[in-house]
Design a protein around this motif. Sequence first.
Motif, PDB file in Angstrom:
ATOM      1  N   THR A  32     -33.227 -20.052 -17.962  1.00 40.14           N
ATOM      2  CA  THR A  32     -31.933 -20.079 -18.630  1.00 40.14           C
ATOM      3  C   THR A  32     -32.080 -19.878 -20.131  1.00 40.14           C
ATOM      4  O   THR A  32     -31.360 -19.078 -20.748  1.00 40.14           O
ATOM      5  N   ASN A  33     -33.016 -20.591 -20.741  1.00 40.90           N
ATOM      6  CA  ASN A  33     -33.212 -20.470 -22.181  1.00 40.90           C
ATOM      7  C   ASN A  33     -33.740 -19.095 -22.581  1.00 40.90           C
ATOM      8  O   ASN A  33     -33.364 -18.567 -23.636  1.00 40.90           O
ATOM      9  N   LEU A  34     -34.601 -18.518 -21.762  1.00 42.46           N
ATOM     10  CA  LEU A  34     -35.083 -17.170 -22.059  1.00 42.46           C
ATOM     11  C   LEU A  34     -33.942 -16.166 -21.979  1.00 42.46           C
ATOM     12  O   LEU A  34     -33.792 -15.290 -22.847  1.00 42.46           O
ATOM     13  N   TYR A  35     -33.107 -16.306 -20.972  1.00 39.45           N
ATOM     14  CA  TYR A  35     -31.968 -15.406 -20.773  1.00 39.45           C
ATOM     15  C   TYR A  35     -31.000 -15.479 -21.951  1.00 39.45           C
ATOM     16  O   TYR A  35     -30.653 -14.462 -22.561  1.00 39.45           O
ATOM     17  N   PHE A  36     -30.580 -16.693 -22.299  1.00 37.35           N
ATOM     18  CA  PHE A  36     -29.618 -16.840 -23.390  1.00 37.35           C
ATOM     19  C   PHE A  36     -30.268 -16.632 -24.754  1.00 37.35           C
ATOM     20  O   PHE A  36     -29.613 -16.182 -25.697  1.00 37.35           O
ATOM     21  N   GLY A  37     -31.542 -16.972 -24.862  1.00 35.26           N
ATOM     22  CA  GLY A  37     -32.230 -16.746 -26.123  1.00 35.26           C
ATOM     23  C   GLY A  37     -32.329 -15.276 -26.466  1.00 35.26           C
ATOM     24  O   GLY A  37     -32.142 -14.877 -27.622  1.00 35.26           O
ATOM     25  N   PRO A  72     -39.761 -20.814 -24.167  1.00 37.68           N
ATOM     26  CA  PRO A  72     -39.334 -19.504 -24.692  1.00 37.68           C
ATOM     27  C   PRO A  72     -39.187 -19.474 -26.205  1.00 37.68           C
ATOM     28  O   PRO A  72     -39.461 -18.442 -26.837  1.00 37.68           O
ATOM     29  N   LEU A  73     -38.771 -20.584 -26.817  1.00 40.42           N
ATOM     30  CA  LEU A  73     -38.699 -20.637 -28.275  1.00 40.42           C
ATOM     31  C   LEU A  73     -40.048 -20.993 -28.881  1.00 40.42           C
ATOM     32  O   LEU A  73     -40.475 -20.385 -29.866  1.00 40.42           O
ATOM     33  N   GLY A 121     -42.174 -18.107 -28.900  1.00 44.89           N
ATOM     34  CA  GLY A 121     -41.597 -16.964 -29.597  1.00 44.89           C
ATOM     35  C   GLY A 121     -41.114 -15.819 -28.735  1.00 44.89           C
ATOM     36  O   GLY A 121     -40.925 -14.709 -29.238  1.00 44.89           O
ATOM     37  N   PHE A 122     -40.867 -16.070 -27.454  1.00 46.48           N
ATOM     38  CA  PHE A 122     -40.449 -14.969 -26.581  1.00 46.48           C
ATOM     39  C   PHE A 122     -39.005 -14.537 -26.820  1.00 46.48           C
ATOM     40  O   PHE A 122     -38.596 -13.491 -26.326  1.00 46.48           O
ATOM     41  N   VAL A 123     -38.233 -15.329 -27.554  1.00 50.93           N
ATOM     42  CA  VAL A 123     -36.863 -14.918 -27.872  1.00 50.93           C
ATOM     43  C   VAL A 123     -36.766 -14.330 -29.272  1.00 50.93           C
ATOM     44  O   VAL A 123     -35.689 -13.879 -29.668  1.00 50.93           O
ATOM     45  N   GLY A 124     -37.859 -14.335 -30.030  1.00 54.54           N
ATOM     46  CA  GLY A 124     -37.801 -13.808 -31.390  1.00 54.54           C
ATOM     47  C   GLY A 124     -39.070 -13.132 -31.854  1.00 54.54           C
ATOM     48  O   GLY A 124     -39.065 -11.954 -32.219  1.00 54.54           O
ATOM     49  N   ILE A 125     -40.176 -13.866 -31.840  1.00 54.07           N
ATOM     50  CA  ILE A 125     -41.432 -13.353 -32.376  1.00 54.07           C
ATOM     51  C   ILE A 125     -41.942 -12.142 -31.592  1.00 54.07           C
ATOM     52  O   ILE A 125     -42.251 -11.092 -32.173  1.00 54.07           O
ATOM     53  N   ILE A 126     -42.037 -12.285 -30.288  1.00 51.32           N
ATOM     54  CA  ILE A 126     -42.590 -11.206 -29.461  1.00 51.32           C
ATOM     55  C   ILE A 126     -41.718  -9.951 -29.507  1.00 51.32           C
ATOM     56  O   ILE A 126     -42.244  -8.839 -29.696  1.00 51.32           O
ATOM     57  N   GLU A 163     -25.291 -19.409 -14.570  1.00 50.63           N
ATOM     58  CA  GLU A 163     -25.566 -18.047 -15.056  1.00 50.63           C
ATOM     59  C   GLU A 163     -27.048 -17.827 -15.285  1.00 50.63           C
ATOM     60  O   GLU A 163     -27.566 -16.741 -15.026  1.00 50.63           O
ATOM     61  N   GLY A 164     -27.766 -18.860 -15.764  1.00 48.48           N
ATOM     62  CA  GLY A 164     -29.192 -18.701 -15.997  1.00 48.48           C
ATOM     63  C   GLY A 164     -29.963 -18.412 -14.721  1.00 48.48           C
ATOM     64  O   GLY A 164     -30.836 -17.531 -14.687  1.00 48.48           O
ATOM     65  N   VAL A 165     -29.629 -19.130 -13.654  1.00 47.28           N
ATOM     66  CA  VAL A 165     -30.317 -18.908 -12.372  1.00 47.28           C
ATOM     67  C   VAL A 165     -29.901 -17.578 -11.758  1.00 47.28           C
ATOM     68  O   VAL A 165     -30.730 -16.828 -11.230  1.00 47.28           O
ATOM     69  N   THR A 166     -28.623 -17.252 -11.830  1.00 48.18           N
ATOM     70  CA  THR A 166     -28.146 -16.001 -11.245  1.00 48.18           C
ATOM     71  C   THR A 166     -28.688 -14.793 -11.994  1.00 48.18           C
ATOM     72  O   THR A 166     -28.775 -13.695 -11.431  1.00 48.18           O
ATOM     73  N   SER A 167     -29.074 -14.972 -13.244  1.00 46.30           N
ATOM     74  CA  SER A 167     -29.695 -13.867 -13.969  1.00 46.30           C
ATOM     75  C   SER A 167     -30.984 -13.408 -13.296  1.00 46.30           C
ATOM     76  O   SER A 167     -31.349 -12.234 -13.362  1.00 46.30           O
ATOM     77  N   VAL A 168     -31.668 -14.348 -12.626  1.00 38.60           N
ATOM     78  CA  VAL A 168     -32.871 -13.980 -11.878  1.00 38.60           C
ATOM     79  C   VAL A 168     -32.492 -13.092 -10.688  1.00 38.60           C
ATOM     80  O   VAL A 168     -33.177 -12.114 -10.372  1.00 38.60           O
ATOM     81  N   VAL A 169     -31.368 -13.436 -10.021  1.00 35.55           N
ATOM     82  CA  VAL A 169     -30.878 -12.604  -8.917  1.00 35.55           C
ATOM     83  C   VAL A 169     -30.527 -11.209  -9.421  1.00 35.55           C
ATOM     84  O   VAL A 169     -30.864 -10.196  -8.801  1.00 35.55           O
ATOM     85  N   SER A 170     -29.863 -11.145 -10.568  1.00 34.03           N
ATOM     86  CA  SER A 170     -29.519  -9.845 -11.155  1.00 34.03           C
ATOM     87  C   SER A 170     -30.773  -9.049 -11.492  1.00 34.03           C
ATOM     88  O   SER A 170     -30.815  -7.828 -11.309  1.00 34.03           O
ATOM     89  N   LEU A 171     -31.791  -9.747 -11.976  1.00 33.03           N
ATOM     90  CA  LEU A 171     -33.049  -9.082 -12.292  1.00 33.03           C
ATOM     91  C   LEU A 171     -33.678  -8.478 -11.045  1.00 33.03           C
ATOM     92  O   LEU A 171     -34.173  -7.341 -11.061  1.00 33.03           O
ATOM     93  N   ILE A 172     -33.644  -9.221  -9.945  1.00 35.87           N
ATOM     94  CA  ILE A 172     -34.203  -8.715  -8.686  1.00 35.87           C
ATOM     95  C   ILE A 172     -33.404  -7.514  -8.186  1.00 35.87           C
ATOM     96  O   ILE A 172     -33.976  -6.510  -7.740  1.00 35.87           O
ATOM     97  N   LEU A 173     -32.076  -7.609  -8.277  1.00 39.17           N
ATOM     98  CA  LEU A 173     -31.232  -6.481  -7.857  1.00 39.17           C
ATOM     99  C   LEU A 173     -31.532  -5.239  -8.680  1.00 39.17           C
ATOM    100  O   LEU A 173     -31.626  -4.127  -8.141  1.00 39.17           O
ATOM    101  N   LYS A 174     -31.679  -5.429  -9.975  1.00 41.18           N
ATOM    102  CA  LYS A 174     -31.972  -4.294 -10.854  1.00 41.18           C
ATOM    103  C   LYS A 174     -33.332  -3.690 -10.517  1.00 41.18           C
ATOM    104  O   LYS A 174     -33.499  -2.467 -10.488  1.00 41.18           O
TER     105      LYS A 174
END
Length: 667
Positions: free
Chosen positions: A46-51, A98-99, A102-107, A633-644
């Motif tokens: 969830t934090n990675l998605y929203f971050g 994720p913070l 640095g996966f939401v900013g540094i990377i 929404e954070g968990v469903t983002s994983v479902v969307s990722l799989i669909l994509k």
Amino acid sequence: MSSGFRHWIREYKSKWLPSYSESALVEFSFPAILIGLLIGCLLCFTNLYFGLQTGFISMMSLQSALIGFLVSQMLPTPLTPQELILVQTTATATGTMPLAAGFVGIIPALGLIDKERDGSPPVHLTWIAGIGWSCAVAFFGVFLSPPIRKQVIIEEELAFPSGTATAQLISVLHKLPPPDTSLRRRNGYQSVEDQDFEEDDHPVRETTPLRDPEVTPTAGWHELLWSFVASSLLTLAAYFFPVIFAIPIFGNYLAREWAWSFTPSLSYVGQGIIMGFPTTLSMNVGMFVGWGLLSPIAKISGWAPGPVGDMTSGSRGWILWVSLAIMCADSLVSLLPVAWEFVVDAARRIKHGSLSSPVEGKEDGEIESADRLVPRRWVIIGWCASVLAGIVLVWIVFGHEGIRPAATFAGYVIGGLLSVLAVRALGETDINPVSGLGKISQLFFAWIQPGNIVANIIAGGVAEAGAQQAGDLMQDLKTGHLCGASPRAQFYGQLIGSVVSIFVTTTAYSLYTRVYPIPGPSFPAPTAYVWLSFARLLRDGQLPENSYVFMVVFAIIFALVSAVKFYAAKKQLWWAKWIPSGVAFAIGFLNTPSFSIARLIGGILEHIFHKRYARSGGDIRLIVIASGFVLGEGVTSVVSLILKTCGVGVFSCWGCGQSGICGGCSA
């Protein structure tokens, strides 16, 4: 610390813990760790998605305690209050990686580096390189927490409002006597003092054993379930019909040309509830100033001639600099009193002959036995080992063109010193100024290793990691201190959560980068541009046309605002919370209006519930609902990722073409 409170804690432990000398192992239970890891993994995604979408992540310690409590009620033996603290400690350590890494900013910032402009090629980490980098920064902040704990929690008794609120919530859930604290209530949560407890000179339940706490009904499951399902279904619908999350409520022209659309995301509403009305109001005032005033001025004046949403030549990239100036000014002014108090306290200790003992007039108020504390040798060996391994790993991951080993060591030292400021700032204000502290580290590295963009960003990331971990994990230790939990058991939970999150976060980020461009329409990663822009400024000193004038003006304004806010909060004046937060105001610049408006709706709901329904328990249910919205929404983002990944695209782009905007499907 008052002698009465110390006596209460000791009596509490002697009657609630079956064997005080062995209680650390009793509290460190496999079910608590497992539940904490499961919740933490959900928070991590969830934090990675929203971050990556907005630059915002949440510690979610209070929400972790709520969800952990509800889950534990399905077990044959429900978790004790101390085990529940272990749950939220483990979940926090897992969910905030994720913070911290640095996966939401540094990377993403390293991937934006341009060879011609910056003198270095872009850096894109493989999965194994991401694991190495995460290991380099995942632990040294954890080892900083135990030695700071006694100073800021025992001796200075800093507030740590979120940690205190979590302790109060756990007391409510288990119907325990409230912690002895007079701190102000947290937004959206009812103070324990308002609950219907019976007054008693000795508020300790003598007959309740450790593993059979009295608990409240599990009705919260219904609120959590339906809010989770509602948010999940809306997110899934928006995946197949992107226009759902890009509604041009202000008209097609403003949506197409000036990025004024609305995203009716329940997760952003939930975030607004968690953040509270004053913070979301500050964010939306910043949104109006940035996108409603400064963006048109920059565009019409020809200072930002590109498309409005372009971060390089558009007005979004132009107002980014004003946002950066506001954040730096706010962070600097907020840290100055904390730094001054730290220096004065250190001088007083030196005067009395010891840096480790309390100053004259204070007694050693430690209430934990040695077997429940983290041994000093563990801290020293662990910190040295984590720094040494980090230096080697950073050198392996980034090579000679990155940051020199000696400079990396300097980064850890600077990060350790800044972490002390982060802990004190968080304890006093409930805000961890990791962004500002990262900029301070970047300033140092403009002198230590000048001209190297990669080294500058990495150094900022190291400082941010230490400050974020040491600060946020101290909130958990405050919760444990108020509820009589073992610091050693919490330390174990922090380490385990950090280890697991290294692999979860890196894997999740790798999956996202395979499917979506980052930064891109779906995941703009706004904080990546903040890191890179500041590094470029320190390297060549070039600013967008006429941006420096607005940067200076807004920096002065918010330096004064921050000073007034700090003074008002110190005096506990009722209007302090209504003074705009500089960081929240600046985030309104970073995010497009679509994100901020939904959060304001959540903030308004929180305000209404807090005023009208708090005394009937509605505020606790509201936190449960908000948690379900965010996690859905954070968990469903994983479902969307799989669909994509499987090639399942959108069903229809109807509406996007008519308005001239895209909902972010990248189709």
